[in-house]
Design an enzyme around this catalytic site. Structure first.
Site, short mmCIF file in Angstrom:
data_model
loop_
_atom_site.label_atom_id
_atom_site.label_comp_id
_atom_site.label_asym_id
_atom_site.label_seq_id
_atom_site.Cartn_x
_atom_site.Cartn_y
_atom_site.Cartn_z
N LYS A 22 0.83 -1.20 0.00
CA LYS A 22 0.00 0.00 0.00
C LYS A 22 0.86 1.25 0.00
CE LYS A 22 -1.59 1.90 3.83
NZ LYS A 22 -1.65 3.36 3.98
N ASN A 23 1.86 1.29 0.88
CA ASN A 23 2.65 2.51 1.03
C ASN A 23 3.51 2.81 -0.20
OD1 ASN A 23 1.61 3.03 3.54
ND2 ASN A 23 3.29 2.07 4.66
N CYS A 120 -4.12 13.86 12.70
CA CYS A 120 -4.00 12.40 12.61
C CYS A 120 -4.08 11.82 14.01
CB CYS A 120 -2.68 12.03 11.94
SG CYS A 120 -2.42 10.26 11.81
N ARG A 125 2.22 14.54 12.76
CA ARG A 125 2.69 14.22 11.42
C ARG A 125 2.68 15.45 10.51
NH1 ARG A 125 -0.36 8.68 9.74
NH2 ARG A 125 1.46 8.39 8.45
N VAL A 127 3.63 18.48 7.80
CA VAL A 127 4.15 18.41 6.43
C VAL A 127 5.19 19.50 6.19
CG1 VAL A 127 2.08 17.33 5.51
CG2 VAL A 127 2.23 19.83 5.58
N ASP A 310 4.93 0.59 12.11
CA ASP A 310 3.66 0.04 11.63
C ASP A 310 3.43 -1.41 12.06
OD1 ASP A 310 2.90 2.38 10.48
OD2 ASP A 310 3.28 1.78 8.41
N ARG A 402 -8.50 0.24 4.80
CA ARG A 402 -7.53 1.15 4.21
C ARG A 402 -6.24 0.42 3.84
NH1 ARG A 402 -5.44 4.82 7.78
NH2 ARG A 402 -4.29 5.51 5.94
#
Length: 430
Positions: A22-23, A120, A125, A127, A310, A402
């Protein structure tokens, strides 16, 4: 809203095929904005996140076609022209990684308006590193009413960028933007994750000139145009590690196929330390646990090749049943122990202080209703439910959708009793 129902106690036996990462897939999809030719991605996962990003790319001008190819699911993305350089809040808020369309839009069109992704549940997190990288490449950045306005009417220009700390997202974003910048770009203290090397490999197939991806220093020689390409998404190392931990927790023997064991070496070393049998193969890994309690071990999350943040929640689920006390230190994200109180509802003995959790293993867990707080936390509750006595109901499983493709089907094929309870009160068997 759908829920997952698990009846614990079944050993897992069989084989689980691992999907594309996914990532990696979502950043590769964003790369399709950099060319007016088709980009064909094979080994594509079918997930809520990839669907969300597909909708956003279509809004920007991309044609997105999904198909079942000879090598499995594939997606072809074709953006002959950018029809809009605006990524609105209603789409960006659904998935933080969609913010990464900013760099490709500026690189190709010289301008973009992209919504800030918002908060989040597992931490701030921010940017800011993404924006500083784009500024270093010559983009003018303005923030107004929750949107980033970026302009580089004369194009981006290569630069030397040193990240103050390792950031996967910022490294990927800088890489996506720099491939069309004039001159050389050097990224120092870059993240080393396999997904970054995968993105660089795909961009190279598209005509980019990149060296050093997978190391802490990446060099990019900008080109004026990229072409289309065909690229296979790498296996999902987090899905691989998650199912490895599920087998270690529930017991049994499962072969994980179509994956890379070297992507999760830090986890496999810890599983062996805990007493799990690990057999590495060319196409994956077999996890075996037959009887006996596992030994408590300590972990500390770190950037790749360290222990992945993760996989922290899933590893905590394993340690709830280990003999002794384990210490789990989270160094990547704040607020990433929100699964601990939910595991406690199943009978786990966990105390959290700051970035450290102490898990004192118990003899058994008992099924109970629990609530998912984020993607990885949700699957940690599924893992715990597989080993718990009785029934466990995991609420808010939209988090699971997700990042995990056909989870009920894959676990069910190995003997687990896992069913989806539909939001309308109906039930869908695995």
């Amino acid at each position: 809203m759908d829920r997952i129902a698990i009846t614990g106690g079944a050993r897992l036996e069989g084989e689980i095929p691992i999907s594309g990462a996914k990532n990696s897939a979502i950043k590769l999809m964003a790369a399709s904005l950099l060319t007016d030719e088709p980009l064909r991605l094979t080994n594509m996962p079918r997930l809520a996140d990839t669907r969300f990003l597909g909708k956003l790319l279509q809004r920007l001008g991309a044609e997105v076609v999904e198909a079942d190819g000879v090598l499995g699911p594939e997606t072809t993305l074709h953006t002959p022209e950018i029809v809009s350089a605006i990524a609105p809040y209603d789409l960006v808020r659904q998935m933080r990684a969609s913010f990464n369309v900013l760099g490709p839009l500026v690189a190709r069109t010289g301008q973009a308006k992209v919504s800030l992704p918002g908060g989040c549940t597992i931490g701030a997190r921010p940017v800011d590193l993404h924006l500083k990288a784009l500024e270093a490449l010559g983009a003018r950045i303005d923030l107004h009413e929750g949107y980033v306005y970026a302009q580089a009417p004369r194009g981006l220009v290569g630069a030397e960028i040193e990240f103050p700390f390792i950031s996967v997202g910022a490294t990927e974003h800088a890489l996506l933007a720099a491939v069309l910048a004039s001159g050389q770009t050097i990224l120092r203290n870059a993240a080393r994750e396999p997904e970054i090397a995968d993105l660089a490999e795909c961009l190279t197939k598209m005509g980019a000139r990149i060296s050093g991806a997978g190391t802490s220093e990446i060099r990019i020689e900008g080109v004026s145009k990229l072409n289309g390409a065909t690229h296979a998404v790498i296996p999902d190392r987090i899905e691989t590690g998650t199912y490895a931990l599920a087998v270690a927790t529930a017991g049994g023997q499962v072969r994980l196929t179509g994956t890379r064991h070297d992507f999760i070496s830090a986890l496999l070393d810890k599983l062996e330390e805990a007493g799990v049998e690990v057999t590495r193969h060319d196409d994956g890994v077999t996890i075996t646990r037959n009887g006996g309690r596992l030994k408590a071990v300590e972990i500390e999350t770190d950037p790749y090749p360290g222990f992945a943040t993760d996989l922290q929640a899933q590893f905590m689920a394993l340690m709830t049943l280990a003999d002794g006390e384990s210490v789990i230190r989270e160094t990547i994200f704040e607020n990433r122990f929100m699964h601990a109180p939910e595991l406690a509802r199943l009978g786990a003995d966990i105390s959290v202080q700051g970035g450290e959790a102490r898990v004192r293993g118990v003899e058994a867990l008992e099924g109970a209703p629990v609530m998912a707080t984020d993607l990885r936390a949700s699957v940690s509750l599924v893992i715990a439910g597989l080993a718990a006595r009785g029934d466990t109901i995991v609420n808010r499983v939209y988090h699971l959708d997700r990042g995990f493709e056909r989870l009920e089907e894959k676990l069910g094929a190995c003997g687990a009793s896992v069913r989806r309870l539909k939001g309308d009160g109906g039930e869908e068997e695995s």
